[in-house]
Design a protein around this motif. Sequence first.
Motif, mmCIF file in Angstrom:
data_model
loop_
_atom_site.group_PDB
_atom_site.id
_atom_site.type_symbol
_atom_site.label_atom_id
_atom_site.label_comp_id
_atom_site.label_asym_id
_atom_site.label_seq_id
_atom_site.Cartn_x
_atom_site.Cartn_y
_atom_site.Cartn_z
ATOM 1 N N GLY A 118 4.925 -3.346 -8.766
ATOM 2 C CA GLY A 118 4.656 -4.189 -9.563
ATOM 3 C C GLY A 118 3.556 -3.142 -10.751
ATOM 4 N N ASN A 119 2.973 -2.212 -9.718
ATOM 5 C CA ASN A 119 2.453 -1.433 -10.251
ATOM 6 C C ASN A 119 1.253 -2.060 -10.657
ATOM 7 N N ASP A 120 0.567 -2.807 -9.556
ATOM 8 C CA ASP A 120 -0.008 -3.512 -9.416
ATOM 9 C C ASP A 120 -1.210 -2.744 -7.944
ATOM 10 N N HIS A 121 -2.028 -1.548 -8.770
ATOM 11 C CA HIS A 121 -3.134 -0.884 -7.067
ATOM 12 C C HIS A 121 -3.676 -1.506 -5.829
ATOM 13 N N ALA A 122 -3.522 -2.900 -6.489
ATOM 14 C CA ALA A 122 -4.294 -3.835 -5.344
ATOM 15 C C ALA A 122 -3.654 -4.707 -4.358
ATOM 16 N N ALA A 123 -2.097 -4.057 -4.587
ATOM 17 C CA ALA A 123 -1.005 -4.496 -4.038
ATOM 18 C C ALA A 123 -1.075 -4.567 -2.620
ATOM 19 N N THR A 124 -0.298 -5.033 -2.108
ATOM 20 C CA THR A 124 -0.017 -4.871 -0.096
ATOM 21 C C THR A 124 1.106 -4.348 0.363
ATOM 22 N N SER A 125 1.628 -3.575 -0.625
ATOM 23 C CA SER A 125 3.283 -3.521 -0.644
ATOM 24 C C SER A 125 3.497 -2.255 -1.834
ATOM 25 N N PHE A 126 4.865 -0.655 -1.384
ATOM 26 C CA PHE A 126 4.673 -0.041 -2.323
ATOM 27 C C PHE A 126 5.929 0.734 -1.724
ATOM 28 N N ASP A 127 6.334 1.530 -3.223
ATOM 29 C CA ASP A 127 8.190 2.445 -2.841
ATOM 30 C C ASP A 127 7.832 3.989 -2.919
ATOM 31 N N TRP A 128 8.304 4.553 -1.720
ATOM 32 C CA TRP A 128 7.820 6.147 -1.620
ATOM 33 C C TRP A 128 9.032 6.734 -1.435
ATOM 34 N N ASP A 129 8.509 8.101 -2.175
ATOM 35 C CA ASP A 129 9.126 8.572 -2.109
ATOM 36 C C ASP A 129 8.872 9.663 -2.186
ATOM 37 N N ILE A 130 9.808 11.594 -1.592
ATOM 38 C CA ILE A 130 9.108 12.494 -1.778
ATOM 39 C C ILE A 130 9.629 13.558 -3.640
#
Length: 675
Positions: free
Chosen positions: A535-547
């Motif tokens: 959610g573009n919330d830097h305080a969130a507890t999950s994220f999506d990653w890539d290289i």
Amino acid sequence: MAKHDLDPNYLDPNYEPVVNHSGNTPFHQVLAARMQRRTVMKGSVGAALASVMGLGLVACGSDNSSSPATSGNVAKTDLGFKAVATSNANQVVVPEGYTAKAFLPWGTPITGSYPAYRADGTNTGAEQEQQVGMHHDGMHFFPIDQKAGGNSSAEGLLVMNHEYINQDALHASGPTAAADNAGVRPADEVRKEIAAHGVSVVHIKQDSEGTWDIVFGSPFNRRITGNTEMDIRGPVRGYNKLITKYSPNATETRGTLNNCSMGPTPWGTYLAAEENWAGYFANGDATQPREQTRLGVGSASRYDWELADSAEDQYVRFNISTVGATAADDYRNEANTYGYMVEIDPFTPESKPQKRTALGRFGHEGVIFAPVKEGQPVVCYSGDDSRFEYIYKFVSAKPYYAATAGGYLLDEGSLYVARFNDDGSGDWLPLDLENADFKAKVDAAVGTTVGDVVAFSGFENQADVLLNTRLAADIAGATTMDRPEWGAVDPNTGQVYFTLTNNSNRGKPGFEGVNAANPNELNNTGHIIRWSEQGNDHAATSFDWDIFVFAGEQGTETVVDGEVIVSLTDDNIFNSPDGLWFDYNGRLWIQTDGSDAAPYQNNMMLAANPETREIKRFFVGPLGCEVTGVVSTPDVKTMFVNIQHPDGNWPDASDPRPRDATVIVTRDDGGVVGA
């Protein structure tokens, strides 16, 4: 950080022993699974990759530039300069139309009586305390009017770290070894070495001709050294495991050491990272507490400061053996006062630096802040620069308000560690005894062996968790990484980038071999990872990653969904990405600290367009150096780049001693750097 041949006896100031034996899932295994689904690295090792990954790698037919064509509008992040070639010359190389000039070399007088630098090495310890330190690293430019809401690009405070030292250059005839001097070292040599560490605050100003110089006599000019008095702040303040003879109430300490990268705070202060600090201490006890073993403290110190012949308390403290009746009678806990981010207010020269313990204790490479929002928590990230260590995030308990914001926001909050899942998702795992999941993991681990901690006994309280951050991350189940170093947050998208420099143990007996994420044995080239918070919330507890990109030689390709996104050419080959910074226009600057052999030659700095992934080499340093630390003035017309541990008597060929220095880079037409 400079990471070359590691010395098991801690003689190398960059020695980072592998001390993570937790058995947590290593990042290369996660990435291998992830690559099967989406992203792969290709190039000269393509055939080997196909075998390792079980993939039928089909050539994508791309032999052009490092990025796809842009769509039309010229963005501020476009790279308008002509890429420079690799170089092995003993000089700084910048693009056509640019000028580079050395500035503020080691030994430059900046405060006090302004003692002149002497090329014969005879400056005293007291004089070094008034001069620019050694081994320049992370830095930031604070506009002189920042506190008043201004953004001057002609005057400000340049604040920089001094990571470690070159003993041979520092002293007239090199250091006096204790073994050759009745078991002691001359106290003034030790004083000088401690003074060459730390941080410099330099008031600088540009004249009408565009030349930068020190504002001599400015009250802002200041040295913070390895012996400066400091406060302990946050949850670990007052904890009994920080009691020392100097501070029986565990609220103070002296000095900051091995300061690598940094982080400017949203309220206009400077955070210096304490990275490879463990090697400065010596513990001769038969056994060591986990607070030392999990961080790599050894039985001998790197520089033998504890053996100063004056036997003064300021030097004896580096002996952390048990020699007194209680902790208040010796320095058995002195090392526990190191391993933090240290906040310095450059605009208040009389202020004491503050060690912010809520951000965790480990080998901090630096810290980066997400863009702040009024009424929302402050969020920052930090990498633990060692092989098989972790990436962390801190979220403040109190909200940010520009009118009242200050360092107190870093004293209360939640510390998380990253887990990278093989489907491209990620989780921030809390390191908090009040969190039920983490508490359950801790309870389950009691009595077992956690890493090399036999019969883990739990944590006394949250201060104990933060003091043993690496151990807590082991128990939480974080993903081990290949030396996470500098980070940067894209000011336009909010995506977070981190360099994973390399892992010199990959492929050795007892460690994992090649894989899609690390296709070269020993993973000598590294890569850059990025993620988007939910959610573009830097305080969130999950994220999506890539290289974002794999480093490597010509032909190395980063492939996403079958399309070549980046193909490295002569214009942008690089290895061991280290420094990372977004300028005020959104360009990403990448600095290297890797092999100086062909085809890479001297270490360098490249610029990248984060949207198109176009990458061009902008800067090449002199012989033997690491290119580390970069910042610009707010108008992006003056760039400051640090050169660390150069060889070959740079920047002055007539000086018998090489001198670390800052390089000022400008466009000859006065335009924006990189545009």
